[in-house]
Motif scaffolding. Structure first.
Motif, PDB file in Angstrom:
ATOM      1  N   PHE A  10     -10.736  -4.886  -8.104  1.00  0.00           N
ATOM      2  CA  PHE A  10      -9.887  -4.345  -7.047  1.00  0.00           C
ATOM      3  C   PHE A  10     -10.724  -3.929  -5.842  1.00  0.00           C
ATOM      4  N   GLY A  11     -11.834  -3.257  -6.075  1.00  0.00           N
ATOM      5  CA  GLY A  11     -12.692  -2.816  -4.980  1.00  0.00           C
ATOM      6  C   GLY A  11     -13.229  -3.984  -4.168  1.00  0.00           C
ATOM      7  N   PHE A  12     -13.666  -5.025  -4.863  1.00  0.00           N
ATOM      8  CA  PHE A  12     -14.179  -6.195  -4.156  1.00  0.00           C
ATOM      9  C   PHE A  12     -13.051  -6.919  -3.434  1.00  0.00           C
ATOM     10  N   GLY A  13     -11.878  -6.977  -4.038  1.00  0.00           N
ATOM     11  CA  GLY A  13     -10.724  -7.593  -3.377  1.00  0.00           C
ATOM     12  C   GLY A  13     -10.335  -6.834  -2.118  1.00  0.00           C
ATOM     13  N   LEU A  14     -10.371  -5.509  -2.168  1.00  0.00           N
ATOM     14  CA  LEU A  14     -10.068  -4.698  -0.991  1.00  0.00           C
ATOM     15  C   LEU A  14     -11.111  -4.920   0.096  1.00  0.00           C
ATOM     16  N   PHE A  15     -12.380  -4.963  -0.299  1.00  0.00           N
ATOM     17  CA  PHE A  15     -13.445  -5.236   0.669  1.00  0.00           C
ATOM     18  C   PHE A  15     -13.231  -6.596   1.338  1.00  0.00           C
ATOM     19  N   ILE A  85      -2.592 -12.030  11.067  1.00  0.00           N
ATOM     20  CA  ILE A  85      -3.277 -10.742  11.255  1.00  0.00           C
ATOM     21  C   ILE A  85      -2.403  -9.592  10.758  1.00  0.00           C
ATOM     22  N   LEU A  86      -1.139  -9.606  11.133  1.00  0.00           N
ATOM     23  CA  LEU A  86      -0.238  -8.526  10.713  1.00  0.00           C
ATOM     24  C   LEU A  86      -0.077  -8.475   9.194  1.00  0.00           C
ATOM     25  N   LEU A  87       0.052  -9.638   8.570  1.00  0.00           N
ATOM     26  CA  LEU A  87       0.186  -9.663   7.113  1.00  0.00           C
ATOM     27  C   LEU A  87      -1.086  -9.169   6.424  1.00  0.00           C
ATOM     28  N   LEU A  88      -2.248  -9.528   6.961  1.00  0.00           N
ATOM     29  CA  LEU A  88      -3.501  -9.023   6.397  1.00  0.00           C
ATOM     30  C   LEU A  88      -3.616  -7.515   6.582  1.00  0.00           C
ATOM     31  N   LEU A  89      -3.193  -7.015   7.731  1.00  0.00           N
ATOM     32  CA  LEU A  89      -3.219  -5.568   7.964  1.00  0.00           C
ATOM     33  C   LEU A  89      -2.314  -4.840   6.974  1.00  0.00           C
ATOM     34  N   ILE A  90      -1.124  -5.356   6.760  1.00  0.00           N
ATOM     35  CA  ILE A  90      -0.204  -4.729   5.798  1.00  0.00           C
ATOM     36  C   ILE A  90      -0.758  -4.848   4.377  1.00  0.00           C
ATOM     37  N   ALA A  91      -1.429  -5.969   4.064  1.00  0.00           N
ATOM     38  CA  ALA A  91      -2.051  -6.113   2.738  1.00  0.00           C
ATOM     39  C   ALA A  91      -3.145  -5.080   2.532  1.00  0.00           C
ATOM     40  N   VAL A  92      -3.953  -4.831   3.566  1.00  0.00           N
ATOM     41  CA  VAL A  92      -5.008  -3.814   3.464  1.00  0.00           C
ATOM     42  C   VAL A  92      -4.387  -2.437   3.271  1.00  0.00           C
ATOM     43  N   LEU A  93      -3.364  -2.127   4.057  1.00  0.00           N
ATOM     44  CA  LEU A  93      -2.702  -0.826   3.915  1.00  0.00           C
ATOM     45  C   LEU A  93      -2.051  -0.674   2.536  1.00  0.00           C
ATOM     46  N   THR A  94      -1.470  -1.737   2.046  1.00  0.00           N
ATOM     47  CA  THR A  94      -0.860  -1.712   0.720  1.00  0.00           C
ATOM     48  C   THR A  94      -1.924  -1.515  -0.359  1.00  0.00           C
ATOM     49  N   ALA A  95      -3.074  -2.146  -0.198  1.00  0.00           N
ATOM     50  CA  ALA A  95      -4.162  -1.978  -1.163  1.00  0.00           C
ATOM     51  C   ALA A  95      -4.675  -0.544  -1.148  1.00  0.00           C
ATOM     52  N   PHE A  96      -4.764   0.064   0.043  1.00  0.00           N
ATOM     53  CA  PHE A  96      -5.150   1.474   0.102  1.00  0.00           C
ATOM     54  C   PHE A  96      -4.086   2.356  -0.545  1.00  0.00           C
ATOM     55  N   LEU A  97      -2.826   1.996  -0.364  1.00  0.00           N
ATOM     56  CA  LEU A  97      -1.745   2.728  -1.012  1.00  0.00           C
ATOM     57  C   LEU A  97      -1.856   2.618  -2.532  1.00  0.00           C
ATOM     58  N   ARG A  98      -2.343   1.497  -2.993  1.00  0.00           N
ATOM     59  CA  ARG A  98      -2.551   1.276  -4.435  1.00  0.00           C
ATOM     60  C   ARG A  98      -3.541   2.280  -5.018  1.00  0.00           C
ATOM     61  N   ILE A  99      -4.511   2.715  -4.206  1.00  0.00           N
ATOM     62  CA  ILE A  99      -5.478   3.713  -4.675  1.00  0.00           C
ATOM     63  C   ILE A  99      -4.757   5.023  -4.986  1.00  0.00           C
ATOM     64  N   CYS A 100      -3.779   5.385  -4.156  1.00  0.00           N
ATOM     65  CA  CYS A 100      -3.018   6.623  -4.381  1.00  0.00           C
ATOM     66  C   CYS A 100      -2.006   6.487  -5.508  1.00  0.00           C
ATOM     67  N   LEU A 101      -1.422   5.312  -5.653  1.00  0.00           N
ATOM     68  CA  LEU A 101      -0.372   5.081  -6.647  1.00  0.00           C
ATOM     69  C   LEU A 101      -0.905   4.180  -7.749  1.00  0.00           C
ATOM     70  N   LYS A 102      -1.796   4.680  -8.567  1.00  0.00           N
ATOM     71  CA  LYS A 102      -2.462   3.863  -9.585  1.00  0.00           C
ATOM     72  C   LYS A 102      -1.507   3.284 -10.628  1.00  0.00           C
ATOM     73  N   ASP A 103      -0.431   3.993 -10.898  1.00  0.00           N
ATOM     74  CA  ASP A 103       0.477   3.559 -11.961  1.00  0.00           C
ATOM     75  C   ASP A 103       1.487   2.513 -11.495  1.00  0.00           C
ATOM     76  N   ARG A 104       1.524   2.239 -10.238  1.00  0.00           N
ATOM     77  CA  ARG A 104       2.507   1.295  -9.687  1.00  0.00           C
ATOM     78  C   ARG A 104       1.884  -0.093  -9.519  1.00  0.00           C
ATOM     79  N   ALA A 105       2.134  -0.957 -10.478  1.00  0.00           N
ATOM     80  CA  ALA A 105       1.588  -2.315 -10.415  1.00  0.00           C
ATOM     81  C   ALA A 105       2.243  -3.125  -9.298  1.00  0.00           C
ATOM     82  N   CYS A 106       3.482  -2.766  -8.935  1.00  0.00           N
ATOM     83  CA  CYS A 106       4.188  -3.528  -7.902  1.00  0.00           C
ATOM     84  C   CYS A 106       3.488  -3.418  -6.548  1.00  0.00           C
TER      85      CYS A 106
END
Length: 182
Positions: A10-15, A85-106
């Motif tokens: 996950f960390g490498f994917g986010l990077f 660009i916009l989709l990549l930005l939202i993907a990055v933000l969603t990945a950061f949100l994943r750090i806060c919501l560890k139990d949410r696989a969706c």
């Protein structure tokens, strides 16, 4: 569980998502999609401007101009580039949100889908430009693709690899939770 409660996949994917976003922004914004050098004069163009530079005797010149009129395919290239660009930005933000919501696989699945959608938008942008760019230049034989075009192709590859790393994270999580019975 090495990277803040998440695996290193996950960390490498986010990077890679962040790297892909930066490279995509540089690629879409730069006026260096195509380049030609003819008789001491350089002409280079991107999605937003076309520029010239050169020198005659002791006088050097350079300047950029916006495109007067652009064909519909060029507007589509611009649109898909910005959408990527916009989709990549939202993907990055969603990945950061994943750090806060560890139990949410969706949330992680959404980041994966967004990264692949961004890659598809960039593929459309690059392939249409590569096929049609000769419509906006007079002599396409002197033009070659330049670094910003290559950056957009790199962004496609990087965002696809980021999505694959996050898929590995989902597969690893699902196999771990199925073994523990949670």
């Amino acid at each position: 569980m090495a990277c803040g409660g998440n695996s290193c996949y996950f960390g490498f994917g986010l990077f890679l998502l962040i790297l892909g976003l930066v490279i995509d922004v540089i690629g879409v914004a730069s006026p260096y999609w195509i380049l030609a050098e003819v008789g001491g004069e350089k002409v280079y163009g991107g999605l937003w401007k076309i520029c010239t530079s050169g020198s005659v005797a002791t006088y050097s010149f350079s300047g950029c101009a916006d495109f007067d009129e652009v064909p519909d395919w060029f507007k589509a290239v611009r649109g898909f580039g910005v959408l990527g660009i916009l989709l990549l930005l939202i993907a990055v933000l969603t990945a950061f949100l994943r750090i806060c919501l560890k139990d949410r696989a969706c949330v992680l699945v959404l980041a994966i889908v967004l990264s692949f959608m961004a890659a598809v938008c960039n593929v459309i942008s690059v392939s249409v430009f590569g096929e049609k760019y000769y419509d906006i230049v007079k002599d396409s034989s002197v033009f070659s693709f330049h670094f910003a075009f290559v950056f957009c192709i790199l962004s496609i590859v990087i965002s696809g690899i980021a999505g694959i790393f996050m898929i590995v994270e989902v597969a690893k999580r699902s196999s771990y939770t199925s073994m523990t019975g949670r």
